[in-house]
Design an enzyme around this catalytic site. Structure first.
Site, PDB file in Angstrom:
ATOM      1  N   HIS A   1       0.826  -1.211   0.000  1.00  0.00           N
ATOM      2  CA  HIS A   1       0.000   0.000   0.000  1.00  0.00           C
ATOM      3  C   HIS A   1       0.860   1.260   0.000  1.00  0.00           C
ATOM      4  O   HIS A   1       0.420   2.333  -0.368  1.00  0.00           O
ATOM      5  CB  HIS A   1      -0.920   0.029   1.214  1.00  0.00           C
ATOM      6  CG  HIS A   1      -1.746  -1.204   1.373  1.00  0.00           C
ATOM      7  ND1 HIS A   1      -2.690  -1.578   0.449  1.00  0.00           N
ATOM      8  CD2 HIS A   1      -1.754  -2.161   2.323  1.00  0.00           C
ATOM      9  CE1 HIS A   1      -3.266  -2.710   0.839  1.00  0.00           C
ATOM     10  NE2 HIS A   1      -2.713  -3.085   1.968  1.00  0.00           N
TER      11      HIS A   1
ATOM     12  N   HIS B   1       2.584   8.914   0.592  1.00  0.00           N
ATOM     13  CA  HIS B   1       1.471   8.821  -0.359  1.00  0.00           C
ATOM     14  C   HIS B   1       1.877   9.600  -1.596  1.00  0.00           C
ATOM     15  O   HIS B   1       2.207  10.790  -1.498  1.00  0.00           O
ATOM     16  CB  HIS B   1       0.196   9.416   0.238  1.00  0.00           C
ATOM     17  CG  HIS B   1      -0.284   8.685   1.453  1.00  0.00           C
ATOM     18  ND1 HIS B   1      -1.149   7.620   1.389  1.00  0.00           N
ATOM     19  CD2 HIS B   1       0.017   8.856   2.760  1.00  0.00           C
ATOM     20  CE1 HIS B   1      -1.378   7.172   2.618  1.00  0.00           C
ATOM     21  NE2 HIS B   1      -0.681   7.899   3.475  1.00  0.00           N
TER      22      HIS B   1
ATOM     23  N   HIS C   1       3.756  10.960   5.917  1.00  0.00           N
ATOM     24  CA  HIS C   1       3.066  10.872   7.204  1.00  0.00           C
ATOM     25  C   HIS C   1       4.015  10.345   8.286  1.00  0.00           C
ATOM     26  O   HIS C   1       4.577   9.258   8.135  1.00  0.00           O
ATOM     27  CB  HIS C   1       1.847   9.940   7.101  1.00  0.00           C
ATOM     28  CG  HIS C   1       0.725  10.561   6.344  1.00  0.00           C
ATOM     29  ND1 HIS C   1      -0.315   9.837   5.801  1.00  0.00           N
ATOM     30  CD2 HIS C   1       0.472  11.868   6.058  1.00  0.00           C
ATOM     31  CE1 HIS C   1      -1.152  10.675   5.200  1.00  0.00           C
ATOM     32  NE2 HIS C   1      -0.697  11.904   5.335  1.00  0.00           N
TER      33      HIS C   1
ATOM     34  N   THR D   1      -6.110   7.203   7.122  1.00  0.00           N
ATOM     35  CA  THR D   1      -6.597   7.286   5.739  1.00  0.00           C
ATOM     36  C   THR D   1      -6.570   5.922   5.042  1.00  0.00           C
ATOM     37  O   THR D   1      -6.731   5.845   3.835  1.00  0.00           O
ATOM     38  CB  THR D   1      -5.776   8.309   4.919  1.00  0.00           C
ATOM     39  OG1 THR D   1      -4.421   7.852   4.842  1.00  0.00           O
ATOM     40  CG2 THR D   1      -5.825   9.689   5.557  1.00  0.00           C
TER      41      THR D   1
HETATM   42 ZN    ZN Z   1      -0.680   7.825   5.475  1.00  0.00          ZN
END
Ligand code: ZN
Ligand code: NAG
Ligand code: NAG
Length: 299
Positions: free
Chosen positions: A80, A110, A127, A211
């Site tokens: 991810h 991201h 993040h 998120t």
């Molecule tokens: Zn994140």
């Protein structure tokens, strides 16, 4: 037998339920099908930050403790994102209006920023994920309001490379092929401070969620106002990361409704009192205008 039961459950529940371990950024396991609070929550992230609507305030200085140390670190492609964990002494976040001291758990990226500023989406968002020190770990902390605090740093496209991303990108290339979650040691030490903008005196603050599934709420978001830079070719290295279903071209969640939440704009030294003094002196000036013009006309 278990297959029959599985089919029965699937038929009875009437829909395909995306499991927390089985989600993606598009298609049949994409954000529209993420389970639970991802769909039903009203304090979800990311959001578009409308700078004119953000309420200016001074939340006290944000303290990044031991962020300036050099850490040996590992990187994992979890399908991810690429996620970095630091080895050694814990590093902490406190102040800045946070109700507790938070421990850094991991950092991840991201591509395609998640938060947008006045509708603009930057190239990348980093993040820094922290959990409240009073809890045993991230899993426990995520069950509590204010249990998790994330600091987001936006990176805008630039002509020049960001040299502070180089060793992370080198390590990213070594884990980008999908083999079910590969890990590598980052070749040089990581100084988290170098992945923060220089200006810590201004940021946006709001209450949101993780998120990614299960999109747990009660997360305190700090989105740094100043942006860092990344070149197109550096961004391309992230876009070469593979997931279990091929290239991970992007990994940002669509924007969520702000609803009744307030976004604060922390400005160190900002005083609502002094700005209202300013406003009333301005009002005083305006009220006095006729007198002034009178005195001009009479002279
Ligand atoms: Zn994140
Ligand atoms: C987190 O802490 C709880 C309570 O101490 C423990 O049961 C659980 O196994 C821990 N989880 C992880 C992932 O370490
Ligand atoms: C990244 O990889 C390139 C090419 O292999 C190498 O020249 C460079 O020194 C590496 N940079 C870092 C910071 O590891």
């Amino acid at each position: 037998m278990s297959i029959i039961i599985f089919l029965l459950v699937t038929v009875l529940s009437g829909q395909y339920v995306v499991q927390a371990s089985d989600w993606s950024y598009w298609g049949e396991t994409g954000p529209n099908y993420w389970p639970g609070v991802c769909k039903k929550g009203t304090n979800q992230s990311p959001i578009n930050i409308v700078t004119d609507d953000a309420v200016k305030t001074d939340l006290a200085p944000l303290k990044f403790i031991r962020y300036d140390f050099a850490f040996s670190a590992n990187i994992i492609n979890n399908g991810h994102t690429v996620q970095i964990t630091l080895n050694g002494v814990p590093i902490h976040l406190k102040g800045g209006g946070l109700p507790s001291t938070y421990v850094l758990e991991q950092m991840h990226f991201h591509w395609g920023a998640e938060h947008t500023i006045d509708g603009t989406r930057d190239a990348l968002e980093l993040h820094f994920v922290h959990y409240d020190k009073q809890y045993d770990n991230m899993t426990v902390a995520s069950e509590y309001e204010n249990g998790i605090a994330v600091v987001a740093v936006l990176f805008e496209l630039s002509e020049e490379d960001n040299e502070n991303l180089e060793s992370i990108l080198n390590a990213t290339e070594s884990v980008s092929t999908w083999v079910g979650g590969s890990t590598a040691k980052i070749p040089t030490k990581i100084i988290p401070y170098l992945l923060l903008p220089a200006d810590h005196t201004t940021f946006y603050r709001y209450q949101g969620s993780l998120t990614t599934p299960e999109c747990k709420e009660g997360v305190i978001w700090t989105v740094m106002t100043e942006k860092l830079k990344i070149s197109q070719s550096q961004l391309t290295s992230f876009m070469r990361v593979e997931s279990n279903s091929g290239l991970l071209f992007y990994n940002y969640r669509p924007l969520q409704e702000l609803g009744s939440r307030t976004v604060y704009h922390h400005l160190e030294g900002y005083s609502a009192a002094s700005s209202s003094v300013l406003r009333s002196s301005l009002l005083f000036t305006l009220l006095n205008l006729p007198l002034i013009s009178h005195s001009y006309s009479s002279s």
